[in-house]
Design a protein around this motif. Structure first.
Motif, PDB file in Angstrom:
ATOM      1  N   VAL A   1      -4.310  -4.164  -0.128  1.00  0.00           N
ATOM      2  CA  VAL A   1      -5.617  -4.288   0.537  1.00  0.00           C
ATOM      3  C   VAL A   1      -6.087  -5.740   0.502  1.00  0.00           C
ATOM      4  O   VAL A   1      -6.632  -6.251   1.494  1.00  0.00           O
ATOM      5  CB  VAL A   1      -6.643  -3.345  -0.132  1.00  0.00           C
ATOM      6  CG1 VAL A   1      -8.045  -3.612   0.375  1.00  0.00           C
ATOM      7  CG2 VAL A   1      -6.259  -1.901   0.121  1.00  0.00           C
TER       8      VAL A   1
ATOM      9  N   ASP B   1     -14.432  -9.703  -0.833  1.00  0.00           N
ATOM     10  CA  ASP B   1     -13.551  -8.528  -0.919  1.00  0.00           C
ATOM     11  C   ASP B   1     -12.579  -8.661  -2.091  1.00  0.00           C
ATOM     12  O   ASP B   1     -12.320  -7.687  -2.803  1.00  0.00           O
ATOM     13  CB  ASP B   1     -12.760  -8.359   0.376  1.00  0.00           C
ATOM     14  CG  ASP B   1     -13.660  -8.023   1.548  1.00  0.00           C
ATOM     15  OD1 ASP B   1     -14.723  -7.408   1.322  1.00  0.00           O
ATOM     16  OD2 ASP B   1     -13.290  -8.380   2.679  1.00  0.00           O
TER      17      ASP B   1
ATOM     18  N   ARG C   1      -4.543  -7.770   3.130  1.00  0.00           N
ATOM     19  CA  ARG C   1      -5.075  -7.463   4.461  1.00  0.00           C
ATOM     20  C   ARG C   1      -6.474  -8.054   4.655  1.00  0.00           C
ATOM     21  O   ARG C   1      -6.780  -8.564   5.723  1.00  0.00           O
ATOM     22  CB  ARG C   1      -5.105  -5.949   4.643  1.00  0.00           C
ATOM     23  CG  ARG C   1      -5.659  -5.491   5.942  1.00  0.00           C
ATOM     24  CD  ARG C   1      -4.717  -5.813   7.072  1.00  0.00           C
ATOM     25  NE  ARG C   1      -5.278  -5.341   8.328  1.00  0.00           N
ATOM     26  CZ  ARG C   1      -5.576  -6.141   9.343  1.00  0.00           C
ATOM     27  NH1 ARG C   1      -5.334  -7.418   9.272  1.00  0.00           N
ATOM     28  NH2 ARG C   1      -6.083  -5.658  10.446  1.00  0.00           N
ATOM     29  N   LEU C   2      -7.325  -7.988   3.638  1.00  0.00           N
ATOM     30  CA  LEU C   2      -8.723  -8.407   3.803  1.00  0.00           C
ATOM     31  C   LEU C   2      -8.883  -9.928   3.697  1.00  0.00           C
ATOM     32  O   LEU C   2      -9.555 -10.538   4.511  1.00  0.00           O
ATOM     33  CB  LEU C   2      -9.607  -7.696   2.784  1.00  0.00           C
ATOM     34  CG  LEU C   2      -9.696  -6.180   2.961  1.00  0.00           C
ATOM     35  CD1 LEU C   2     -10.550  -5.577   1.867  1.00  0.00           C
ATOM     36  CD2 LEU C   2     -10.259  -5.834   4.322  1.00  0.00           C
TER      37      LEU C   2
ATOM     38  N   ILE D   1       0.838  -1.209   0.000  1.00  0.00           N
ATOM     39  CA  ILE D   1       0.000   0.000   0.000  1.00  0.00           C
ATOM     40  C   ILE D   1       0.868   1.253   0.000  1.00  0.00           C
ATOM     41  O   ILE D   1       0.603   2.213  -0.744  1.00  0.00           O
ATOM     42  CB  ILE D   1      -0.961  -0.017   1.204  1.00  0.00           C
ATOM     43  CG1 ILE D   1      -2.019  -1.107   1.014  1.00  0.00           C
ATOM     44  CG2 ILE D   1      -1.631   1.341   1.387  1.00  0.00           C
ATOM     45  CD1 ILE D   1      -2.887  -1.341   2.229  1.00  0.00           C
TER      46      ILE D   1
ATOM     47  N   VAL E   1      -1.719  -0.854  -4.485  1.00  0.00           N
ATOM     48  CA  VAL E   1      -2.646  -0.578  -3.384  1.00  0.00           C
ATOM     49  C   VAL E   1      -3.674  -1.697  -3.263  1.00  0.00           C
ATOM     50  O   VAL E   1      -3.967  -2.181  -2.160  1.00  0.00           O
ATOM     51  CB  VAL E   1      -3.320   0.800  -3.583  1.00  0.00           C
ATOM     52  CG1 VAL E   1      -4.495   0.964  -2.640  1.00  0.00           C
ATOM     53  CG2 VAL E   1      -2.315   1.915  -3.364  1.00  0.00           C
TER      54      VAL E   1
ATOM     55  N   LEU F   1     -12.254  -6.150  -5.264  1.00  0.00           N
ATOM     56  CA  LEU F   1     -10.969  -5.548  -5.635  1.00  0.00           C
ATOM     57  C   LEU F   1     -10.597  -5.883  -7.077  1.00  0.00           C
ATOM     58  O   LEU F   1     -10.042  -5.056  -7.798  1.00  0.00           O
ATOM     59  CB  LEU F   1      -9.878  -6.021  -4.681  1.00  0.00           C
ATOM     60  CG  LEU F   1     -10.007  -5.533  -3.236  1.00  0.00           C
ATOM     61  CD1 LEU F   1      -8.956  -6.199  -2.370  1.00  0.00           C
ATOM     62  CD2 LEU F   1      -9.894  -4.031  -3.163  1.00  0.00           C
TER      63      LEU F   1
END
Length: 117
Positions: free
Chosen positions: A58, A67, A61-62, A16, A54, A71
């Motif tokens: 993400v 999700d 992380r998710l 990120i 980015v 994305l």
């Protein structure tokens, strides 16, 4: 939290930050570069790489299926619309005379526009 999840979260945070830095460099390029064609290059290439980093960060992380699908859709539409928009801006700048044609190495659009007339 396991060590593996900590490593993945750290790698996501680094991705990120790298993506944000790449987007910042693209924005600075848009401010500093001299003409429309150079600016359109700075608007697309670093932004595409930045949004990719980015989104990867993400996703790290998710880590859930819904999700990741969201994305992937964001990435798909960003990759589809960014270069097309920059191409349209550059082409309209060419047609309106905002580009110094002496700086172009190749001018294929002039031949195409001449044939259309």
């Amino acid at each position: 939290m396991t060590t593996w999840l900590t490593v993945v979260d750290t790698a996501g945070a680094v991705a990120i930050l790298l993506g944000a830095a790449t987007c910042l460099l693209g924005a600075l390029g848009m401010l500093r570069l001299p003409d429309v064609l150079s600016r359109s290059h700075a608007a697309t290439k670093p932004q595409a790489l930045g949004i990719l980093l980015v989104l990867v960060g993400v996703a790290m992380r998710l880590r859930s299926g819904m999700d990741l699908a969201t994305l992937a859709l964001i990435l798909f539409f960003q990759m589809m619309t960014g270069p097309v928009a920059a191409h349209l801006v550059a082409r309209s700048a060419y047609r309106t005379g905002q580009i110094d044609r002496r700086d172009l190495l190749f001018d294929d659009l002039d031949d195409q526009l001449t044939r259309e007339r």
